[in-house]
Motif scaffolding. Structure first.
Motif, PDB file in Angstrom:
ATOM      1  N   SER A  67       0.801  -1.220   0.000  1.00  0.00           N
ATOM      2  CA  SER A  67       0.000   0.000   0.000  1.00  0.00           C
ATOM      3  C   SER A  67       0.838   1.276   0.000  1.00  0.00           C
ATOM      4  CB  SER A  67      -0.933  -0.008   1.213  1.00  0.00           C
ATOM      5  OG  SER A  67      -1.776   1.113   1.218  1.00  0.00           O
ATOM      6  N   CYS A  68       1.949   1.269   0.724  1.00  0.00           N
ATOM      7  CA  CYS A  68       2.780   2.477   0.831  1.00  0.00           C
ATOM      8  C   CYS A  68       3.357   2.904  -0.507  1.00  0.00           C
ATOM      9  CB  CYS A  68       3.909   2.259   1.835  1.00  0.00           C
ATOM     10  SG  CYS A  68       5.009   0.881   1.420  1.00  0.00           S
ATOM     11  N   ASN A 112       0.032   5.865  -0.106  1.00  0.00           N
ATOM     12  CA  ASN A 112      -0.823   5.801   1.080  1.00  0.00           C
ATOM     13  C   ASN A 112       0.036   5.953   2.336  1.00  0.00           C
ATOM     14  OD1 ASN A 112      -3.196   5.283  -0.448  1.00  0.00           O
ATOM     15  ND2 ASN A 112      -2.596   3.147  -0.642  1.00  0.00           N
ATOM     16  N   GLN A 113      -0.407   6.781   3.235  1.00  0.00           N
ATOM     17  CA  GLN A 113       0.382   7.105   4.427  1.00  0.00           C
ATOM     18  C   GLN A 113       0.163   6.053   5.512  1.00  0.00           C
ATOM     19  OE1 GLN A 113      -1.208  11.133   4.817  1.00  0.00           O
ATOM     20  NE2 GLN A 113       0.768  11.955   4.159  1.00  0.00           N
ATOM     21  N   ARG A 169       2.971   4.030   6.680  1.00  0.00           N
ATOM     22  CA  ARG A 169       4.219   3.616   7.317  1.00  0.00           C
ATOM     23  C   ARG A 169       4.250   4.004   8.794  1.00  0.00           C
ATOM     24  NH1 ARG A 169       8.539   1.988   4.876  1.00  0.00           N
ATOM     25  NH2 ARG A 169      10.001   3.345   5.990  1.00  0.00           N
ATOM     26  N   HIS A 223       4.979   7.527   3.589  1.00  0.00           N
ATOM     27  CA  HIS A 223       4.719   6.543   2.539  1.00  0.00           C
ATOM     28  C   HIS A 223       6.014   6.295   1.769  1.00  0.00           C
ATOM     29  CE1 HIS A 223       4.937   9.884  -0.291  1.00  0.00           C
ATOM     30  NE2 HIS A 223       4.055  10.536   0.454  1.00  0.00           N
ATOM     31  N   ASN A 237       5.923   6.351  -1.812  1.00  0.00           N
ATOM     32  CA  ASN A 237       5.290   6.532  -3.113  1.00  0.00           C
ATOM     33  C   ASN A 237       6.245   6.249  -4.268  1.00  0.00           C
ATOM     34  OD1 ASN A 237       3.056   7.393  -4.821  1.00  0.00           O
ATOM     35  ND2 ASN A 237       4.341   9.163  -5.301  1.00  0.00           N
ATOM     36  N   CYS A 245      -1.384  -3.650   3.408  1.00  0.00           N
ATOM     37  CA  CYS A 245      -0.406  -3.244   4.422  1.00  0.00           C
ATOM     38  C   CYS A 245      -0.686  -4.099   5.652  1.00  0.00           C
ATOM     39  CB  CYS A 245      -0.509  -1.764   4.775  1.00  0.00           C
ATOM     40  SG  CYS A 245       0.652  -1.303   6.108  1.00  0.00           S
TER      41      CYS A 245
END
Length: 320
Positions: free
Chosen positions: A18-19, A23-24, A26, A31, A33, A51
């Motif tokens: 997801s990171c 998407n934040q 972590r 993230h 990205n 995640c």
């Protein structure tokens, strides 16, 4: 019946950390990205994001966790030892991977104690000494459950041969899965092998020679198919070399020896030679061959996946 001019094939489902999509999630609220995943290849696939740390309720920001080896057992704990999520992560990962049999590939976040594909730092219990010998908890469960699934780390996709190899496997894996949906037959297996002849030759001439006899005397279709597919995906995981590509291109060139003029033969031979010398990308001789396939009626070569193993718009054969 869809209009052939507007019909768009169903996109391949790709799993992804997801990171990597910004998407934040972590531990620090940030993230990882990936522009490449988020912008360049996203139009070609449907993503399934995962995640594991967020999924077990750790939230963000949160304490960072690490792999800690104690003999044969690997624990997942916070650096200060006050948080242990080993059981939760193992249970979640085991259950989650069972839901992912529809995927055609997976892109993981490197170095993560949950999602790292390789070289994850394992700390020796009671110390801050680590060795890069671990595999992320979720990644390990995923690869054990689906050993033939194309899996790669995002960072390694910046290596062009690794990138091209990964997506070649993704599209081949999907091709096989689509073929098996309507049931396996001897004829389907033979046709599949025939279409992949030159792609296999480019990746591993030895595996190409070994796979043929598996289909020569089919008694049990399902058993033979499984044996063949294991060898097939193993072969494609081998990076295709310039030497093997050159040999493959020369084999294909032989199909046009009666149709091409002396000038066309020389042009194709020169492009293959310059590719072998590293002076031209693979795209150049491939483009010429595709041109001759359209100009001359050569059904067998036209069906070869080697000439178009993935969408041209992915630009995987432009740079090497």
């Amino acid at each position: 019946m869809p209009n052939i001019d507007t019909f768009v094939p169903e996109k391949i489902q790709i799993g992804i950390s997801s990171c990597l999509l910004g998407n934040q999630v972590r531990f620090d609220g940030g993230h990882k990205n990936s522009y490449y995943c988020r912008q360049e290849i996203e139009p070609f696939f449907e993503y399934t994001t995962v995640c594991p740390e967020m999924a077990i309720g750790m939230g963000t920001p949160r304490k960072s966790i690490r792999q800690i080896r104690d003999g044969d057992v690997v624990h997942i704990r916070s650096a200060d030892g006050t948080l242990d999520v080993t059981d939760k992560l193992n249970e979640y990962s085991q259950a989650k991977v069972e839901e992912l049999d529809y995927l055609g590939g997976y892109i993981l976040c490197a170095k993560s104690p949950t999602c790292g594909m390789e070289r994850v730092t394992e700390y020796k219990i009671g110390t801050n000494n680590g060795s890069k010998t671990g595999v992320g908890v979720f990644a390990k469960k995923l690869m054990e459950r689906y050993p033939l699934l194309p899996v790669e780390e995002e960072g390694r996709l910046h290596d062009l041969p690794l990138r091209e190899n990964f997506f070649t496997r993704v599209f081949a894996y999907n091709d096989w899965k689509q073929m098996t949906k309507s049931g396996l037959t001897k004829h389907k297996l033979m046709q599949f092998h025939s279409r992949y002849k030159y792609l296999l030759m480019a990746h591993s001439p030895q595996w190409y020679r070994d796979l043929g006899p598996i289909l020569a005397d089919i008694q049990d279709v399902e058993q033979t198919a499984q044996q063949y597919f294991e060898g097939f995906m193993t072969a494609l995981k081998i990076i295709a070399t310039r030497k093997n590509h050159t040999s493959t291109l020369q084999h294909i060139q032989g199909y046009f020896k009666k149709q091409l003029t002396a000038e066309q033969k020389e042009e194709l031979s020169e492009s293959i030679l310059k590719y072998r010398q590293g002076l031209l990308p693979l795209l150049v001789p491939i483009t010429l061959i595709n041109h001759y396939v359209r100009e001359f009626h050569t059904p067998y070569i036209q069906e070869q996946v080697y000439l178009n193993p993935h969408p041209e718009a992915l630009k995987l054969r432009y740079a090497y």
